[in-house]
Design a protein around this motif. Structure first.
Motif, PDB file in Angstrom:
ATOM      1  N   GLY A 114      35.749  82.346 107.207  1.00  0.00           N
ATOM      2  CA  GLY A 114      37.045  82.568 107.839  1.00  0.00           C
ATOM      3  C   GLY A 114      38.101  83.012 106.843  1.00  0.00           C
ATOM      4  N   THR A 115      38.806  84.089 107.150  1.00  0.00           N
ATOM      5  CA  THR A 115      39.899  84.590 106.315  1.00  0.00           C
ATOM      6  C   THR A 115      41.230  84.118 106.897  1.00  0.00           C
ATOM      7  OG1 THR A 115      40.182  86.613 107.602  1.00  0.00           O
ATOM      8  CG2 THR A 115      38.526  86.654 105.825  1.00  0.00           C
ATOM      9  N   HIS A 116      42.331  84.604 106.320  1.00  0.00           N
ATOM     10  CA  HIS A 116      43.644  84.212 106.828  1.00  0.00           C
ATOM     11  C   HIS A 116      43.888  84.766 108.238  1.00  0.00           C
ATOM     12  CE1 HIS A 116      47.542  82.398 106.247  1.00  0.00           C
ATOM     13  NE2 HIS A 116      48.145  83.506 106.618  1.00  0.00           N
ATOM     14  N   VAL A 117      43.170  85.826 108.613  1.00  0.00           N
ATOM     15  CA  VAL A 117      43.353  86.414 109.957  1.00  0.00           C
ATOM     16  C   VAL A 117      42.159  86.090 110.854  1.00  0.00           C
ATOM     17  CG1 VAL A 117      44.889  88.244 109.179  1.00  0.00           C
ATOM     18  CG2 VAL A 117      42.416  88.647 109.168  1.00  0.00           C
ATOM     19  N   MET A 118      41.544  84.934 110.622  1.00  0.00           N
ATOM     20  CA  MET A 118      40.328  84.611 111.390  1.00  0.00           C
ATOM     21  C   MET A 118      40.597  84.392 112.873  1.00  0.00           C
ATOM     22  SD  MET A 118      39.400  80.774 110.090  1.00  0.00           S
ATOM     23  CE  MET A 118      40.506  79.380 110.319  1.00  0.00           C
ATOM     24  N   ILE A 119      41.843  84.180 113.264  1.00  0.00           N
ATOM     25  CA  ILE A 119      42.151  84.064 114.694  1.00  0.00           C
ATOM     26  C   ILE A 119      41.767  85.364 115.412  1.00  0.00           C
ATOM     27  CG2 ILE A 119      44.546  84.919 114.622  1.00  0.00           C
ATOM     28  CD1 ILE A 119      43.306  81.892 116.670  1.00  0.00           C
ATOM     29  N   LEU A 120      41.714  86.463 114.651  1.00  0.00           N
ATOM     30  CA  LEU A 120      41.335  87.759 115.217  1.00  0.00           C
ATOM     31  C   LEU A 120      39.833  88.003 115.138  1.00  0.00           C
ATOM     32  CD1 LEU A 120      44.157  89.994 113.662  1.00  0.00           C
ATOM     33  CD2 LEU A 120      43.942  89.320 116.061  1.00  0.00           C
ATOM     34  N   ASN A 121      39.232  87.736 113.971  1.00  0.00           N
ATOM     35  CA  ASN A 121      37.830  88.131 113.813  1.00  0.00           C
ATOM     36  C   ASN A 121      36.822  86.988 113.911  1.00  0.00           C
ATOM     37  OD1 ASN A 121      38.214  86.979 111.259  1.00  0.00           O
ATOM     38  ND2 ASN A 121      38.643  88.971 110.308  1.00  0.00           N
ATOM     39  N   LYS A 122      37.325  85.762 114.088  1.00  0.00           N
ATOM     40  CA  LYS A 122      36.420  84.627 114.340  1.00  0.00           C
ATOM     41  C   LYS A 122      36.730  84.019 115.716  1.00  0.00           C
ATOM     42  CE  LYS A 122      34.085  84.255 110.393  1.00  0.00           C
ATOM     43  NZ  LYS A 122      32.612  84.304 110.310  1.00  0.00           N
ATOM     44  N   PHE A 123      37.192  84.868 116.622  1.00  0.00           N
ATOM     45  CA  PHE A 123      37.618  84.381 117.940  1.00  0.00           C
ATOM     46  C   PHE A 123      36.492  83.695 118.695  1.00  0.00           C
ATOM     47  CE2 PHE A 123      36.137  88.689 118.593  1.00  0.00           C
ATOM     48  CZ  PHE A 123      35.442  88.634 119.794  1.00  0.00           C
ATOM     49  N   LYS A 124      35.249  84.118 118.461  1.00  0.00           N
ATOM     50  CA  LYS A 124      34.121  83.472 119.153  1.00  0.00           C
ATOM     51  C   LYS A 124      34.013  82.004 118.735  1.00  0.00           C
ATOM     52  CE  LYS A 124      31.381  87.665 119.867  1.00  0.00           C
ATOM     53  NZ  LYS A 124      30.161  88.414 119.503  1.00  0.00           N
ATOM     54  N   TRP A 125      34.246  81.737 117.448  1.00  0.00           N
ATOM     55  CA  TRP A 125      34.217  80.353 116.969  1.00  0.00           C
ATOM     56  C   TRP A 125      35.294  79.538 117.676  1.00  0.00           C
ATOM     57  CZ3 TRP A 125      37.290  76.593 115.055  1.00  0.00           C
ATOM     58  CH2 TRP A 125      36.674  75.495 114.435  1.00  0.00           C
ATOM     59  N   PHE A 126      36.501  80.102 117.773  1.00  0.00           N
ATOM     60  CA  PHE A 126      37.600  79.371 118.411  1.00  0.00           C
ATOM     61  C   PHE A 126      37.353  79.170 119.905  1.00  0.00           C
ATOM     62  CE2 PHE A 126      39.676  80.874 114.549  1.00  0.00           C
ATOM     63  CZ  PHE A 126      40.323  79.717 114.136  1.00  0.00           C
ATOM     64  N   ASN A 127      36.840  80.189 120.580  1.00  0.00           N
ATOM     65  CA  ASN A 127      36.581  80.060 122.012  1.00  0.00           C
ATOM     66  C   ASN A 127      35.520  78.992 122.297  1.00  0.00           C
ATOM     67  OD1 ASN A 127      38.457  82.033 122.510  1.00  0.00           O
ATOM     68  ND2 ASN A 127      36.961  83.680 122.769  1.00  0.00           N
ATOM     69  N   GLU A 128      34.602  78.847 121.364  1.00  0.00           N
ATOM     70  CA  GLU A 128      33.542  77.857 121.536  1.00  0.00           C
ATOM     71  C   GLU A 128      34.015  76.449 121.172  1.00  0.00           C
ATOM     72  OE1 GLU A 128      29.171  76.776 119.604  1.00  0.00           O
ATOM     73  OE2 GLU A 128      29.893  78.836 119.507  1.00  0.00           O
ATOM     74  N   ASN A 129      34.847  76.348 120.130  1.00  0.00           N
ATOM     75  CA  ASN A 129      35.174  75.035 119.577  1.00  0.00           C
ATOM     76  C   ASN A 129      36.533  74.463 119.974  1.00  0.00           C
ATOM     77  OD1 ASN A 129      32.901  74.265 117.519  1.00  0.00           O
ATOM     78  ND2 ASN A 129      33.262  76.453 117.208  1.00  0.00           N
ATOM     79  N   LEU A 130      37.514  75.315 120.259  1.00  0.00           N
ATOM     80  CA  LEU A 130      38.849  74.792 120.586  1.00  0.00           C
ATOM     81  C   LEU A 130      38.854  73.839 121.782  1.00  0.00           C
ATOM     82  CD1 LEU A 130      41.587  77.547 120.032  1.00  0.00           C
ATOM     83  CD2 LEU A 130      41.400  75.302 118.936  1.00  0.00           C
TER      84      LEU A 130
END
Length: 218
Positions: free
Chosen positions: A196-212
């Motif tokens: 995850g980078t500083h802009v991971m809200i954009l390019n790791k969205f699958k992780w967030f959609n699964e885990n949030l």
């Protein structure tokens, strides 16, 4: 059963469109997007946070903030009874700042940052800085919402001068292990997103959609 309100605050000067790929089950959650506003004259971060908190219309909201938005939602939590506070690519206290930011505070070097260039990012994209920087500039061009120099000067100063030194133990911190703005080596007690980078809200969205959803409900 009523839905859980989830308020999303973007990073410094960014538009809430950075959350365009975040999808939470709409039978459980109601997403509310917050936006940055121009600060009032001599308005400090606590006063600004109180003003933005007035936009919260639900009881017991979940507050989620990215980067400077993560700092802001922690300040907002002083004025609202939040169900949960989640910060992404951010810091819990100024003790988690990298050394360069601490030096900038001591030397007041942050006052030399050419925020007028940030405000006019389109002109920067005409130059070739290499693939990585050009890609980031393209992201800024798309997602930068506020180009007002007064806001940018204010926001940079509020970050550098943030005076919180005691961690709110209730804050949930999600951080990428390759964040170049707030390097992971300075961060304590967080949920680590691999790659995850500083802009991971954009390019790791699958992780967030699964885990949030799980993080909010647990």
């Amino acid at each position: 059963m009523s839905k859980i309100p989830v308020y999303l605050m973007p990073g410094l000067a960014a538009s809430s469109s950075i959350f365009e790929r975040i999808v939470l089950p709409d039978d459980v959650f109601e997403i509310v997007l917050l936006e940055w506003e121009i600060p009032l004259d001599n308005e400090n971060l606590a006063e600004y946070a109180r003003r933005i908190t007035k936009k919260i219309i639900h009881p017991n909201p979940v507050l989620i903030g990215v980067s400077f938005g993560g700092i802001l939602v922690q300040e907002m939590a002083r004025f609202v009874d939040a169900r949960k506070v989640i910060i992404i690519s951010s810091v819990k206290t100024n003790l988690e700042f990298p050394r360069r930011m601490k030096v900038a505070k001591t030397t007041k070097a942050y006052k030399l940052i050419p925020t007028n260039l940030i405000a006019n990012v389109e002109s920067l994209t005409k130059f070739s800085f290499g693939t990585k920087i050009n890609q980031r500039l393209k992201l800024y061009e798309k997602f930068l919402r506020i180009r007002d120099k007064r806001y940018l000067d204010w926001a940079v100063e509020q970050v550098i001068l943030w005076d919180r030194t005691v961690v709110d133990e209730n804050v949930i911190h999600i951080h990428g292990d390759t964040d170049d703005v707030f390097p992971i080596k300075y961060i304590q007690n967080c949920i680590v997103v691999k790659g995850g980078t500083h802009v991971m809200i954009l390019n790791k969205f699958k992780w967030f959609n699964e885990n949030l959803p799980k993080i909010i409900l647990e």
